[in-house]
Design a protein around this motif. Structure first.
Motif, PDB file in Angstrom:
ATOM      1  N   ARG A  22      69.819  12.001  36.160  1.00 53.75           N
ATOM      2  CA  ARG A  22      69.436  13.350  36.597  1.00 53.75           C
ATOM      3  C   ARG A  22      69.607  14.326  35.431  1.00 53.75           C
ATOM      4  NH1 ARG A  22      72.369  10.603  39.726  1.00 53.75           N
ATOM      5  NH2 ARG A  22      74.344  11.681  39.343  1.00 53.75           N
ATOM      6  N   PRO A  23      68.736  15.345  35.317  1.00 48.99           N
ATOM      7  CA  PRO A  23      68.760  16.228  34.132  1.00 48.99           C
ATOM      8  C   PRO A  23      70.128  16.819  33.800  1.00 48.99           C
ATOM      9  CG  PRO A  23      66.783  16.644  35.408  1.00 48.99           C
ATOM     10  CD  PRO A  23      67.617  15.675  36.214  1.00 48.99           C
ATOM     11  N   ALA A  24      70.855  17.336  34.777  1.00 49.94           N
ATOM     12  CA  ALA A  24      72.159  17.944  34.484  1.00 49.94           C
ATOM     13  C   ALA A  24      73.145  16.900  33.969  1.00 49.94           C
ATOM     14  CB  ALA A  24      72.714  18.638  35.724  1.00 49.94           C
ATOM     15  N   VAL A  25      73.089  15.698  34.532  1.00 49.62           N
ATOM     16  CA  VAL A  25      73.965  14.612  34.102  1.00 49.62           C
ATOM     17  C   VAL A  25      73.587  14.172  32.692  1.00 49.62           C
ATOM     18  CG1 VAL A  25      74.560  12.181  34.548  1.00 49.62           C
ATOM     19  CG2 VAL A  25      74.504  13.830  36.434  1.00 49.62           C
ATOM     20  N   ARG A  26      72.304  14.030  32.462  1.00 43.14           N
ATOM     21  CA  ARG A  26      71.811  13.630  31.129  1.00 43.14           C
ATOM     22  C   ARG A  26      72.258  14.651  30.079  1.00 43.14           C
ATOM     23  NH1 ARG A  26      66.498  13.146  32.295  1.00 43.14           N
ATOM     24  NH2 ARG A  26      66.121  15.291  31.729  1.00 43.14           N
ATOM     25  N   ASP A  27      72.134  15.924  30.393  1.00 43.58           N
ATOM     26  CA  ASP A  27      72.552  16.970  29.451  1.00 43.58           C
ATOM     27  C   ASP A  27      74.041  16.879  29.151  1.00 43.58           C
ATOM     28  OD1 ASP A  27      69.945  17.850  29.460  1.00 43.58           O
ATOM     29  OD2 ASP A  27      70.336  19.642  30.663  1.00 43.58           O
ATOM     30  N   GLU A  28      74.846  16.673  30.188  1.00 46.04           N
ATOM     31  CA  GLU A  28      76.297  16.594  29.995  1.00 46.04           C
ATOM     32  C   GLU A  28      76.678  15.344  29.195  1.00 46.04           C
ATOM     33  OE1 GLU A  28      80.208  17.680  29.913  1.00 46.04           O
ATOM     34  OE2 GLU A  28      78.473  18.898  30.451  1.00 46.04           O
ATOM     35  N   LEU A  29      76.036  14.223  29.473  1.00 48.99           N
ATOM     36  CA  LEU A  29      76.298  13.015  28.673  1.00 48.99           C
ATOM     37  C   LEU A  29      75.950  13.280  27.206  1.00 48.99           C
ATOM     38  CD1 LEU A  29      75.002  10.205  31.072  1.00 48.99           C
ATOM     39  CD2 LEU A  29      77.385  10.609  30.400  1.00 48.99           C
ATOM     40  N   GLY A  30      74.848  13.975  26.983  1.00 52.91           N
ATOM     41  CA  GLY A  30      74.453  14.320  25.609  1.00 52.91           C
ATOM     42  C   GLY A  30      75.476  15.208  24.923  1.00 52.91           C
ATOM     43  N   GLN A  31      76.000  16.199  25.652  1.00 56.02           N
ATOM     44  CA  GLN A  31      77.022  17.083  25.089  1.00 56.02           C
ATOM     45  C   GLN A  31      78.286  16.299  24.730  1.00 56.02           C
ATOM     46  OE1 GLN A  31      76.876  20.423  24.307  1.00 56.02           O
ATOM     47  NE2 GLN A  31      74.714  20.120  24.698  1.00 56.02           N
ATOM     48  N   GLN A  61      80.361  13.609  36.679  1.00 54.30           N
ATOM     49  CA  GLN A  61      80.190  13.577  38.125  1.00 54.30           C
ATOM     50  C   GLN A  61      79.397  14.786  38.587  1.00 54.30           C
ATOM     51  OE1 GLN A  61      83.828  12.888  40.216  1.00 54.30           O
ATOM     52  NE2 GLN A  61      82.839  12.875  42.207  1.00 54.30           N
ATOM     53  N   ASP A  62      78.509  14.535  39.543  1.00 53.97           N
ATOM     54  CA  ASP A  62      77.843  15.637  40.238  1.00 53.97           C
ATOM     55  C   ASP A  62      77.776  15.275  41.709  1.00 53.97           C
ATOM     56  OD1 ASP A  62      75.698  13.887  40.585  1.00 53.97           O
ATOM     57  OD2 ASP A  62      74.279  15.064  39.406  1.00 53.97           O
ATOM     58  N   ALA A  63      77.059  16.063  42.494  1.00 55.95           N
ATOM     59  CA  ALA A  63      77.027  15.853  43.938  1.00 55.95           C
ATOM     60  C   ALA A  63      76.435  14.499  44.318  1.00 55.95           C
ATOM     61  CB  ALA A  63      76.238  16.977  44.609  1.00 55.95           C
ATOM     62  N   ASP A  64      75.611  13.919  43.440  1.00 54.52           N
ATOM     63  CA  ASP A  64      74.915  12.674  43.774  1.00 54.52           C
ATOM     64  C   ASP A  64      75.612  11.416  43.278  1.00 54.52           C
ATOM     65  OD1 ASP A  64      72.829  13.993  45.097  1.00 54.52           O
ATOM     66  OD2 ASP A  64      71.850  14.424  43.195  1.00 54.52           O
ATOM     67  N   GLY A  65      76.695  11.549  42.551  1.00 52.12           N
ATOM     68  CA  GLY A  65      77.380  10.344  42.095  1.00 52.12           C
ATOM     69  C   GLY A  65      78.110  10.551  40.785  1.00 52.12           C
ATOM     70  N   ILE A  66      78.530   9.443  40.220  1.00 54.63           N
ATOM     71  CA  ILE A  66      79.309   9.457  38.990  1.00 54.63           C
ATOM     72  C   ILE A  66      78.573   8.626  37.942  1.00 54.63           C
ATOM     73  CG2 ILE A  66      81.530   8.927  37.942  1.00 54.63           C
ATOM     74  CD1 ILE A  66      82.669   8.901  40.843  1.00 54.63           C
ATOM     75  N   ALA A  67      78.097   9.291  36.906  1.00 53.52           N
ATOM     76  CA  ALA A  67      77.416   8.583  35.822  1.00 53.52           C
ATOM     77  C   ALA A  67      78.456   8.138  34.803  1.00 53.52           C
ATOM     78  CB  ALA A  67      76.381   9.480  35.166  1.00 53.52           C
ATOM     79  N   ARG A  68      78.196   6.999  34.193  1.00 50.51           N
ATOM     80  CA  ARG A  68      79.087   6.440  33.188  1.00 50.51           C
ATOM     81  C   ARG A  68      78.280   6.098  31.940  1.00 50.51           C
ATOM     82  NH1 ARG A  68      82.830   8.274  35.997  1.00 50.51           N
ATOM     83  NH2 ARG A  68      84.319   6.951  37.052  1.00 50.51           N
ATOM     84  N   LYS A  88      78.619   3.500  42.075  1.00 53.04           N
ATOM     85  CA  LYS A  88      78.518   3.731  43.508  1.00 53.04           C
ATOM     86  C   LYS A  88      79.868   3.576  44.203  1.00 53.04           C
ATOM     87  CE  LYS A  88      73.941   3.751  43.335  1.00 53.04           C
ATOM     88  NZ  LYS A  88      73.414   4.887  42.647  1.00 53.04           N
ATOM     89  N   SER A  89      80.847   2.982  43.516  1.00 53.09           N
ATOM     90  CA  SER A  89      82.157   2.743  44.132  1.00 53.09           C
ATOM     91  C   SER A  89      83.246   3.056  43.110  1.00 53.09           C
ATOM     92  CB  SER A  89      82.265   1.289  44.585  1.00 53.09           C
ATOM     93  OG  SER A  89      82.188   0.433  43.461  1.00 53.09           O
ATOM     94  N   ARG A  90      84.508   3.015  43.551  1.00 54.65           N
ATOM     95  CA  ARG A  90      85.618   3.316  42.652  1.00 54.65           C
ATOM     96  C   ARG A  90      85.741   2.282  41.533  1.00 54.65           C
ATOM     97  NH1 ARG A  90      89.498   6.750  42.827  1.00 54.65           N
ATOM     98  NH2 ARG A  90      91.169   5.386  42.118  1.00 54.65           N
ATOM     99  N   ARG A  91      85.539   1.045  41.854  1.00 56.44           N
ATOM    100  CA  ARG A  91      85.720  -0.022  40.874  1.00 56.44           C
ATOM    101  C   ARG A  91      84.411  -0.247  40.105  1.00 56.44           C
ATOM    102  NH1 ARG A  91      89.460  -4.307  42.253  1.00 56.44           N
ATOM    103  NH2 ARG A  91      90.167  -4.555  40.130  1.00 56.44           N
ATOM    104  N   THR A  92      84.527  -0.425  38.791  1.00 59.51           N
ATOM    105  CA  THR A  92      83.336  -0.723  37.980  1.00 59.51           C
ATOM    106  C   THR A  92      82.934  -2.172  38.229  1.00 59.51           C
ATOM    107  OG1 THR A  92      84.059   0.846  36.297  1.00 59.51           O
ATOM    108  CG2 THR A  92      82.395  -0.771  35.637  1.00 59.51           C
TER     109      THR A  92
END
Length: 110
Positions: A22-31, A61-68, A88-92
């Motif tokens: 998602r754009p906001a997540v992509r931007d934050e990963l880039g930062q 993290q955003d409302a739709d999930g946690i990007a890694r 999608k879950s706590r464990r990778t």
């Protein structure tokens, strides 16, 4: 007089994977990657010793999930992006760790 940034090498499908976030997540990963390029640690990260020594996971993290985004920055003066995914879950999941481990070996042996 500029800042010397470490180059980034995108392994496997990681460049497409980050573009698919998602754009906001992509931007934050880039930062956060920019911080790593400047020799700083990301704001929200954890060591990923299961992947290999010196591997880290940036967490966004955003409302739709946690990007890694898993990376290692200790080989050949380059930042290697090992894996980008949404948890999608706590464990990778083991499949995600195994893929990052495989790419870690590629970076190390590179």
């Amino acid at each position: 007089m500029g800042i010397d940034l470490k180059p980034i090498k995108w392994l496997g499908t990681t460049r497409d994977d980050i573009r698919g976030q998602r754009p906001a997540v992509r931007d934050e990963l880039g930062q956060q990657l920019l911080r790593v390029q400047m020799g700083l640690m990301p704001n929200n990260y954890k060591p990923m010793s299961a992947v290999g020594p010196g591997a880290y996971e940036i967490r966004v993290q955003d409302a739709d999930g946690i990007a890694r985004l898993m990376y290692v920055a200790k080989f050949h003066d380059t930042i290697y992006v090992l894996h980008v995914f949404t948890k999608k879950s706590r464990r990778t999941p083991k499949t995600d760790i195994d893929l990052a481990k495989k790419r870690y070996r590629e970076a190390r042996d590179g």
